[in-house]
Design an enzyme around this catalytic site. Sequence first.
Site, PDB file in Angstrom:
ATOM      1  CG  HIS A  75      -0.197   0.023   2.522  1.00  0.00           C
ATOM      2  ND1 HIS A  75       0.367   1.154   3.076  1.00  0.00           N
ATOM      3  CD2 HIS A  75       0.071  -0.985   3.396  1.00  0.00           C
ATOM      4  CE1 HIS A  75       0.940   0.859   4.223  1.00  0.00           C
ATOM      5  NE2 HIS A  75       0.783  -0.439   4.446  1.00  0.00           N
ATOM      6  CD  GLU A 163       0.571  -4.618   8.785  1.00  0.00           C
ATOM      7  OE1 GLU A 163       1.117  -5.707   8.524  1.00  0.00           O
ATOM      8  OE2 GLU A 163       1.065  -3.499   8.512  1.00  0.00           O
TER       9      GLU A 163
END
Length: 338
Positions: A75, A163
């Site tokens: 990201h 994550e």
Amino acid sequence: MCMICYEYPPQTPDMSITTSSSTIRQINCCEDTVGRRKRLSVDDTGLFTFPEKNLILHTPNVKPPRPRRIILVRHGQSEGNVDESVYTRVADPNIRLTERGRREAEECGVRIREMIEKDGADDWKVYFYVSPYQRTIETLRGLGKAFDRSRIAGVREEPRVREQDFGNFQDQEQMKIQKAVRVRYGRFFYRFPNGESAADVYDRITGFRETLRTDIDIGRFQPPGEQSPNMNLVIVSHGLALRVFLMRWYKWTVEQFEGLNNMKNGNVLVMQTGQGGRYSLLVHHTQQELIDFGLTPQMLDDQIWQKTAKPGELNYDYLTNGPSFFTHFDDESNGLFS
């Protein structure tokens, strides 16, 4: 346990299946929430309305072509990358990109499109897997601006590539202490209080990898009636999750994993099919780029082998993917393991 039952007629020598109602009456599959059996109708072709239908009733002699690339995207820069105190007041899944992070995502999308266009194929497409975190969703939207609607084969939100869980709202001072302890304990096995270790992430990434392999084998990304080798998979995720994905795919050891460096925000690593059809990092990247990422000479040797090997083959000259697990051989006979 889900069970599928078929009422087939006797098979003809050519293994064809008659689809009249007199020969295939019904197919029972699973149960509903109160234990009643569900029924699935058979369409006019005698096939189910699922992508797996061709594997169920018509096992192909040749598998669908593998996607040309698996592109790993970290990201763009997030608010947490700039100010770690954000984690104390904003839930990790809700942390957004910064303005710079949004630019990084859009620029990354352009680079991916240009890379694919260099193939010279007319029928190329992209298919996305994305972590459900806000910063990865925003990265996906930035990437998507580089592609026309006709080029996007699909998107799947995939929680297993999220994550690493650090334990809900974070105490900034405690997190500094925990990260220091992690260095002493070992980055792979250290589990954050109320959170995950990299080993925990490995377990869920293993499940995702198996799903991905199945999707590739059944050609889930292929539009009906098409068998194009010019599909490109894009996984939009997080730094540690992507390193663990590579570790799992290439069977790297814990020691090799702990030597890897994090990808930069908005950057990519590209696994691309080589001459034999296996995915290698060295088709797109240079050896120096992979050294900078943390690959050892032994890991690079394996990537060279991956460039020409076929799916299903084993690298017999690289049995342990790293230093030998055994110490009782002499140096000459231990050559294969070092």
